[in-house]
Design a protein around this motif. Structure first.
Motif, PDB file in Angstrom:
ATOM      1  N   GLN A 360       0.963  -1.200  -0.066  1.00 34.45           N
ATOM      2  CA  GLN A 360       0.064  -0.094   0.036  1.00 34.45           C
ATOM      3  C   GLN A 360       0.943   1.296  -0.044  1.00 34.45           C
ATOM      4  O   GLN A 360       0.748   2.309  -0.564  1.00 34.45           O
ATOM      5  CB  GLN A 360      -0.734  -0.197   1.090  1.00 34.45           C
ATOM      6  N   ASP A 361       1.983   1.341   0.781  1.00 34.62           N
ATOM      7  CA  ASP A 361       2.839   2.414   0.657  1.00 34.62           C
ATOM      8  C   ASP A 361       3.465   2.515  -0.828  1.00 34.62           C
ATOM      9  O   ASP A 361       3.461   3.595  -0.865  1.00 34.62           O
ATOM     10  CB  ASP A 361       4.083   2.286   1.761  1.00 34.62           C
ATOM     11  N   ILE A 362       3.700   1.631  -1.445  1.00 31.45           N
ATOM     12  CA  ILE A 362       4.217   1.729  -2.804  1.00 31.45           C
ATOM     13  C   ILE A 362       3.106   2.138  -3.773  1.00 31.45           C
ATOM     14  O   ILE A 362       3.098   3.075  -4.563  1.00 31.45           O
ATOM     15  CB  ILE A 362       4.931   0.534  -3.066  1.00 31.45           C
ATOM     16  N   MET A 363       1.961   1.597  -3.502  1.00 30.90           N
ATOM     17  CA  MET A 363       0.731   2.016  -4.480  1.00 30.90           C
ATOM     18  C   MET A 363       0.556   3.328  -4.518  1.00 30.90           C
ATOM     19  O   MET A 363       0.022   4.021  -5.429  1.00 30.90           O
ATOM     20  CB  MET A 363      -0.354   0.896  -4.014  1.00 30.90           C
ATOM     21  N   PHE A 364       0.385   4.039  -3.043  1.00 29.66           N
ATOM     22  CA  PHE A 364      -0.444   5.047  -2.936  1.00 29.66           C
ATOM     23  C   PHE A 364       0.866   6.204  -2.720  1.00 29.66           C
ATOM     24  O   PHE A 364       0.536   7.255  -2.336  1.00 29.66           O
ATOM     25  CB  PHE A 364      -1.216   5.189  -1.823  1.00 29.66           C
ATOM     26  N   ALA A 365       1.999   5.979  -3.056  1.00 27.13           N
ATOM     27  CA  ALA A 365       3.016   6.906  -2.996  1.00 27.13           C
ATOM     28  C   ALA A 365       3.038   8.069  -4.024  1.00 27.13           C
ATOM     29  O   ALA A 365       2.454   7.588  -5.219  1.00 27.13           O
ATOM     30  CB  ALA A 365       4.371   6.251  -3.195  1.00 27.13           C
ATOM     31  N   LYS A 366       3.258   9.060  -3.697  1.00 26.57           N
ATOM     32  CA  LYS A 366       3.277  10.170  -4.837  1.00 26.57           C
ATOM     33  C   LYS A 366       4.074  10.009  -5.696  1.00 26.57           C
ATOM     34  O   LYS A 366       3.965  10.466  -7.042  1.00 26.57           O
ATOM     35  CB  LYS A 366       3.222  11.532  -4.145  1.00 26.57           C
ATOM     36  N   THR A 367       5.427   9.683  -5.463  1.00 24.68           N
ATOM     37  CA  THR A 367       6.408   9.427  -6.608  1.00 24.68           C
ATOM     38  C   THR A 367       6.951   7.965  -6.369  1.00 24.68           C
ATOM     39  O   THR A 367       7.004   7.569  -5.127  1.00 24.68           O
ATOM     40  CB  THR A 367       7.618  10.255  -6.513  1.00 24.68           C
TER      41      THR A 367
END
Length: 408
Positions: A360-367
């Protein structure tokens, strides 16, 4: 009464239909014993693109394309006001760019019917009650809908029984999954959503706003309907209404995206529950038999990997079994179980990363680091066996690395 066949397949679902058709094409006499009457309800409705490689191999693509299933070109993820999606055309591994979202009752019947057209014998409403693999050839005892009991002897036995897990139960092969026990509550609805309410060409995976390990699926079909489900631990569900439809409605009311999309939905199908679905076995094969798909192991529905694993195992087993029946020596451990588990373990790493928050941290990262999306997209498309993909070759290390970069 005793019957003799070259191969006995337990179950006429996707892995049973694919494996039996491939074996029939190679000239073997195959009997499929299916406990239910098709069409019948099942979940696992959002296919990955790799699935269609095996549908095509079995000669069933024209029938699937004619069936009018919902086009699917990717996956979308929602968490509060955060949104991210993957398009299967933007992936690292060469392969198909689209697939289908299917009501499994219709999809599974198409595959089974195609297998029958190719000459496979399917006996519906026939339960396997006993198995004996102590002799030179495995034997099964079967009972049909009229209560007639008979024995079938074959040169080999494939278990494609899915969640029925016939051989693991009869041969004491089951072993606990390392995943925490989770349940799924699900139904079908007439969604009543406006055409622009959400992207119907993608499965929607939605995180509960207050619990990042609780999530929903919304799988649109071609007829204005959707599959809707929620996955959580039993202890979480126990705090909600016991009646399944009311439980699911209450959960949906807590999530803004679903509340908006399903504002005009008609809840016309009884809700169902799948409890403690994660499963594993001591071995995927043994004397005179092999286990396909969910009969061997089921991880979790979050990345829709079940049907892909089932079909890949069917294709692999059919090829090996054909060689064995022709007199070759086949190593089922090194040529079937170990390579199959490599892809399963890739999916396992991503399921684990979903629940511990790294994905989820990867999926919703801004960059996101350049090129990473395409590598991850390949796995979401089902190509979890492509060792040239760094996120397949080293899934845990790569996920850790990127999650830390995205969190920085």
């Amino acid at each position: 009464m005793k019957l003799e066949r070259d191969v006995i397949v337990i179950g006429a679902g996707p892995s049973g239909a694919i494996s039996s058709a491939l074996l029939k094409q190679r000239g073997w006499n195959v009997l499929v014993l299916e406990g239910q009457r098709f069409p019948r309800f099942s979940i696992g409705e959002s296919l990955l693109t790799h699935c269609l490689d095996f549908v095509d191999e079995a000669g069933m693509m024209p029938a699937v394309e004619r069936a009018g299933f919902q086009f699917k070109n990717g996956a979308a993820f929602v968490r509060g006001d955060e949104y991210g999606d993957f398009d299967f055309s933007d992936k690292f591994t060469k392969g198909r760019d689209s697939t289908f979202q299917v009501q499994r009752a219709a999809f599974d019947k198409v595959l089974a019917d195609e297998a029958e057209k190719q000459g496979v014998e399917i006996r519906y409403e026939t339960r396997v009650t006993a198995v004996d693999n102590s002799g030179a050839k495995p034997r099964v005892r079967a009972v049909d809908a009229k209560g007639v009991e008979y024995e079938v002897e074959g040169k080999f036995l494939l278990d494609a029984s899915g969640f029925g897990r016939v051989l693991p139960k009869l041969l004491d092969l089951e072993t606990p999954s390392k995943f925490p026990v989770r349940n799924a509550v699900f139904t079908h609805v007439a969604d009543g959503a406006a055409p622009d309410a959400f992207d119907r060409n993608k499965i929607q995976v939605i995180v509960h706003p207050g619990h990042r390990d609780v999530w929903f699926w919304l799988i649109p079909f071609a007829n204005g309907r959707c599959s809707l489900g929620c996955v959580a631990r039993k202890e979480f569900f126990d705090t909600y209404p016991a009646q399944l439809e009311e439980r699911l409605k209450k959960l949906v009311s807590e999530e803004p995206f679903l509340t908006r999309v399903l504002a005009n939905a008609t809840w016309d199908t009884p809700a169902r529950e799948l409890t403690g679905y994660a499963a594993n076995v001591k071995s995927m094969h043994g004397k005179g038999f092999a286990l396909l798909g969910n009969a061997a192991e089921f991880l979790d529905p979050v990345f829709s990997s079940g049907v892909t694993i089932a079909m890949r195992s069917a294709s692999m087993a059919a090829g090996l079994l054909d060689r064995q029946l022709r007199g070759e020596t086949v190593d089922w451990t090194n040529d079937f179980e170990i390579p199959l588990r490599k892809g399963v373990d890739t999916f396992r790493a991503y399921v684990k990363a979903w629940y511990d928050g790294r994905f989820q941290d990867i999926m919703f990262a801004k960059t996101q680091p350049p090129g990473i999306r395409a590598m991850i997209c390949s796995i979401l498309a089902g190509y979890a066996w492509d060792q040239s993909n760094p996120f397949v070759a080293e899934p845990e290390r790569r996920l850790d690395m990127v999650a830390k970069l995205c969190a920085a």
